[in-house]
Motif scaffolding. Structure first.
Motif, short mmCIF file in Angstrom:
data_model
loop_
_atom_site.label_atom_id
_atom_site.label_comp_id
_atom_site.label_asym_id
_atom_site.label_seq_id
_atom_site.Cartn_x
_atom_site.Cartn_y
_atom_site.Cartn_z
N UNK A 182 0.83 -1.21 0.00
CA UNK A 182 0.00 0.00 0.00
C UNK A 182 0.87 1.26 0.00
N UNK A 183 1.98 1.23 0.74
CA UNK A 183 2.85 2.40 0.82
C UNK A 183 3.49 2.71 -0.52
N UNK A 184 3.97 1.69 -1.21
CA UNK A 184 4.63 1.93 -2.51
C UNK A 184 3.60 2.32 -3.56
N UNK A 185 2.42 1.71 -3.49
CA UNK A 185 1.35 2.08 -4.43
C UNK A 185 0.94 3.53 -4.25
N UNK A 186 0.95 4.01 -3.00
CA UNK A 186 0.59 5.40 -2.72
C UNK A 186 1.61 6.36 -3.33
N UNK A 187 2.88 6.00 -3.30
CA UNK A 187 3.92 6.85 -3.89
C UNK A 187 3.80 6.83 -5.41
N UNK A 188 3.74 5.62 -5.99
CA UNK A 188 3.53 5.46 -7.42
C UNK A 188 4.51 6.26 -8.28
N UNK A 189 4.19 6.41 -9.55
CA UNK A 189 5.01 7.18 -10.47
C UNK A 189 6.37 6.56 -10.73
N UNK B 3 13.28 -6.84 0.96
CA UNK B 3 13.11 -7.44 -0.36
C UNK B 3 11.75 -7.09 -0.96
N UNK B 4 10.70 -7.12 -0.13
CA UNK B 4 9.35 -6.81 -0.63
C UNK B 4 9.26 -5.35 -1.11
N UNK B 5 9.84 -4.43 -0.35
CA UNK B 5 9.86 -3.03 -0.78
C UNK B 5 10.52 -2.92 -2.15
N UNK B 6 11.66 -3.57 -2.28
CA UNK B 6 12.40 -3.51 -3.54
C UNK B 6 11.60 -4.09 -4.70
N UNK B 7 10.97 -5.21 -4.46
CA UNK B 7 10.17 -5.85 -5.51
C UNK B 7 9.00 -4.97 -5.95
N UNK B 8 8.44 -4.21 -5.02
CA UNK B 8 7.34 -3.32 -5.36
C UNK B 8 7.83 -2.06 -6.09
N UNK B 9 9.05 -1.63 -5.80
CA UNK B 9 9.58 -0.42 -6.42
C UNK B 9 10.16 -0.69 -7.81
N UNK B 10 10.76 -1.85 -8.01
CA UNK B 10 11.44 -2.13 -9.28
C UNK B 10 10.57 -1.90 -10.52
#
Length: 272
Positions: free
Chosen positions: A64-71, A100-107
């Motif tokens: 949810x946090x990475x989706x909120x940042x998006x772009x 690892x999960x943060x990275x996978x969502x950001x990549x």
């Protein structure tokens, strides 16, 4: 003056921006003109482009946090972590599975020229002796599978801290070879003792003599800013050919160990 590091107007994420190395990293990136988005378990006081509360022990919170940042994201700084005084499974969740999960969502938000850097530790310097067991952990593809593996391998995980930092190093090396084919670099740092809020926890868990021994040969702790400069450099345009590196930022400790110039008596006595 030339923008040597190349952060002006770049969009970056700093995980663990509330305090310590993560706060120092976010502060330095702001000074470099980056658009900084922070995530942490505690709210940051910095003037960030955005801040999102996140619990790295909860994959849904990460997503949810990475989706909120998006772009589009140009660089990710994985600075969040727990010391060995926390429950071992929580340490593994935050220091490895959550990172690892943060990275996978950001990549998927990155394109060619992107970069990822994570904080490991000199506490993970034994990684090369445990590659088979670490690779077994890395084969667990999901967050949940990694946590289940840790629950079933308590003898390998132990207090969680050293093993999580070893896992970060091997994971960095493994993934850097794949990501560079997409033009994305991945590195990590191995800090020595650093004056952060976690220092008291390290002294409590390992003993002051062990922490002091790990400060050789410079015989002082680093500042968070000194660690931040290495992280910011590794993700910068200036480091465009540096990939898959576990960079010691330790005042010469590992060099001293390799050449027999550092006295490990205190550390070995504690280990026994």
């Amino acid at each position: 003056m030339m923008d040597y590091l190349g952060y002006k107007n770049k969009r970056v994420i700093v995980s663990g921006c509330f305090s310590g190395m993560g706060e120092a990293t976010a502060r330095l990136l702001l000074e470099q003109g980056a658009e900084v988005h922070g995530i942490d378990f505690k709210e940051s006081a910095l003037d960030l482009a955005s801040f999102t509360l996140v619990d790295l022990r909860d994959p849904a919170s990460i997503d949810a946090a990475i989706a909120k940042i998006g772009g589009k994201v140009d660089a990710l700084f994985n600075c969040a972590g727990l010391p060995q005084t926390a429950p071992a499974l929580d340490v593994m969740k935050v220091n490895f599975a959550g990172t690892r999960r943060v990275t996978e969502q950001v990549l998927p938000l990155m394109s060619e020229g992107g970069a990822v850097v994570s904080i490991s530790s000199n506490g993970g310097m034994g990684w090369s002796r445990r590659i088979p067991v670490i690779m077994d952990l890395l084969q667990q593809k999901s967050y949940e599978e990694a946590v289940a593996w840790c629950e079933g391998h308590a003898d390998d995980v132990k207090e969680g801290y050293a093993f999580s930092k070893e896992a970060i190093i091997v994971w960095t090396m493994l993934n850097s070879a794949h990501l560079i084919k997409k033009g994305i670099r991945m590195n990590c740092t191995m800090p020595g003792p650093t004056e952060t809020p976690m220092m008291s926890h390290f002294k409590e868990a390992s003993g002051e003599s062990v922490v002091d021994a790990a400060m050789q040969p410079i015989n002082r702790p680093s500042t968070p800013h000194e660690q931040a400069t290495a992280l910011v450099f590794l993700n910068s345009d200036a480091a465009s050919y540096i990939n898959g590196v576990a960079l010691p930022v330790d005042g010469g400790f590992l060099g001293g160990v390799a050449t027999g110039q550092v006295d490990l008596t205190a550390m070995m006595a504690n280990a026994s």
